[in-house]
Design an enzyme around this catalytic site. Structure first.
Site, mmCIF file in Angstrom:
data_model
loop_
_atom_site.group_PDB
_atom_site.id
_atom_site.type_symbol
_atom_site.label_atom_id
_atom_site.label_comp_id
_atom_site.label_asym_id
_atom_site.label_seq_id
_atom_site.Cartn_x
_atom_site.Cartn_y
_atom_site.Cartn_z
ATOM 1 N N VAL A 1 -12.236 5.638 8.541
ATOM 2 C CA VAL A 1 -13.255 5.118 7.729
ATOM 3 C C VAL A 1 -13.283 6.078 6.390
ATOM 4 O O VAL A 1 -13.983 5.711 5.562
ATOM 5 C CB VAL A 1 -14.766 5.367 8.475
ATOM 6 N N SER B 1 -10.341 8.683 11.484
ATOM 7 C CA SER B 1 -9.684 8.257 12.705
ATOM 8 C C SER B 1 -8.147 7.853 12.662
ATOM 9 O O SER B 1 -7.354 7.646 13.822
ATOM 10 C CB SER B 1 -10.332 6.705 13.080
ATOM 11 N N TYR C 1 -13.721 17.272 17.929
ATOM 12 C CA TYR C 1 -13.359 15.834 17.472
ATOM 13 C C TYR C 1 -14.104 15.843 15.946
ATOM 14 O O TYR C 1 -13.041 15.165 15.238
ATOM 15 C CB TYR C 1 -14.227 15.149 18.249
ATOM 16 N N TYR D 1 -9.123 -1.876 15.406
ATOM 17 C CA TYR D 1 -10.470 -2.164 15.891
ATOM 18 C C TYR D 1 -10.520 -3.682 16.104
ATOM 19 O O TYR D 1 -9.826 -4.220 16.709
ATOM 20 C CB TYR D 1 -11.450 -1.487 15.402
HETATM 21 O O1 DON Z 1 -16.146 9.041 15.062
HETATM 22 C C1 DON Z 1 -16.685 8.765 13.606
HETATM 23 O O2 DON Z 1 -17.604 8.323 13.347
HETATM 24 C C2 DON Z 1 -15.643 9.136 12.578
HETATM 25 N N1 DON Z 1 -15.473 10.537 12.385
HETATM 26 C C3 DON Z 1 -14.388 8.460 12.802
HETATM 27 C C4 DON Z 1 -14.629 7.009 12.726
HETATM 28 C C5 DON Z 1 -13.210 6.316 11.977
HETATM 29 O O3 DON Z 1 -12.767 6.945 11.221
HETATM 30 C C6 DON Z 1 -13.181 5.008 12.644
HETATM 31 N N2 DON Z 1 -12.347 4.460 11.884
HETATM 32 N N3 DON Z 1 -12.414 3.451 11.506
#
Ligand code: DON
Length: 313
Positions: A267, A73, A198, A249
């Site tokens: 993440v 993210s 995405y 978040y």
């Molecule tokens: O959309 C998702 O689940 C992941 N590819 C990205 C999530 C993410 O990194 C959220 N951040 N903390």
């Protein structure tokens, strides 16, 4: 002066980075790597790297600061900037700029807010931004990768097919978000096309050095590494502001309280942060807290702003 820490000299960031790495080595508890995507679950939570880049491209680092990791993210900052540069304020009619107070992958606000996501950093908002960038460029993920290569000066950056495939295999929630927003007319491309873009966006691998350098345009008030302008001063301020209020978040309040900088987590354990006019940072450690932010990463940024006195407050 009781309890105050004297700011360290800012001539070079190397000593402060080494001090932070040393302090963190002594701290127990690093959190747990993300396990909802199998390709991320296997990384050792004890790993750590941190880099600071100055606006002129000088970069300092400690630990595994040249080790590529899954950016996830963190990339949402760059797609936001790339789309904002192309369409300007119209974007804000399709995605908001208020903290959601909910987890990054939450669906709850979307229905009563008519398919307009709260902000560009929750997954719903990032899907809208990527969709719009894809419409304008024909290749959102490729446009993003080219930008990151150019700003970091590293032409080797690439997608991880393993991570993108793993996301796609476990992507029901993102698919639900995409289809739900499409039902409100807030997605222009076919949802499977958008999801592919995405997931590839999230799978880009880059190091702390790469990401600290690539974030430099936000410390330079919109100016890219080659001296050309990506964003107006006002747009750069907008991106920094939304990072501060929404970049971590439902922990954004705590992050502002502890770190006091615009920041964006992923993440994969990476966090980027901006000291406007002064420097950009990237820290990586894959152990996460329950809200999906790197435990050692937040602690390192907390120590950085405390030791240097560099924060926006
Ligand atoms: O959309 C998702 O689940 C992941 N590819 C990205 C999530 C993410 O990194 C959220 N951040 N903390």
């Amino acid at each position: 002066m009781g309890g105050m820490t004297a700011p360290l000299p800012s001539r070079t960031f190397q000593p402060v980075l080494e001090r932070i790495a040393e302090e963190l080595e002594r701290r127990p508890g690093r959190g747990r790597p993300a396990d909802y995507i199998p390709a991320l679950a296997a990384v050792d939570p004890g790993r750590f790297g941190m880099a600071v880049a100055e606006p002129d491209g000088t970069v300092y680092g400690v630990g595994e600061w040249r080790q590529p990791f899954s950016t996830q993210s963190v990339t949402k900052v760059f797609t936001l900037a790339l789309d904002l540069a192309r369409e300007g304020d119209e974007l804000w009619e399709h995605v908001g700029r208020e903290p959601s107070g909910n987890p990054f992958n939450s669906l709850v606000q979307l229905e009563y807010e008519h398919g307009i996501p709260r902000n560009p950093f929750i997954n719903a908002g990032a899907l809208v931004v990527t969709d719009r960038l894809h419409t304008r460029t024909g290749d959102a993920a490729g446009t993003l990768l080219d930008f990151l290569c150019a700003e970091s000066g590293n032409p080797q950056l690439s997608f991880s097919k393993e991570v993108a495939d793993s996301e796609a295999a476990h992507g029901d929630r993102n698919a639900a978000l995409g289809h739900f927003m499409a039902s409100y007319g807030n997605i222009g491309n076919p949802v499977p096309v958008l999801l592919d873009q995405y997931f590839r966006q999230c799978s880009i691998e880059a190091s702390c050095a790469d990401l600290a350098l690539a974030t430099g345009f936000l410390a330079r008030h919109g100016i890219r590494a080659d001296g050309t302008r990506l964003l107006t001063r006002s747009q750069a301020k907008q991106v920094n502001a939304v990072m501060l209020t929404c970049g971590t978040y439902d922990a954004a309040g705590d992050f502002a309280h502890r770190v006091g900088l615009p920041g964006k987590s992923g993440v994969g354990g990476g966090i980027i942060a901006v000291v406007p006019g002064r420097c950009t940072l990237c820290v990586w450690s894959p152990g996460l807290d329950e809200r999906g932010n790197s435990v050692a990463g937040v602690a390192a940024l907390d120590r950085f702003t405390t030791l240097t006195g560099l924060s926006v407050f």
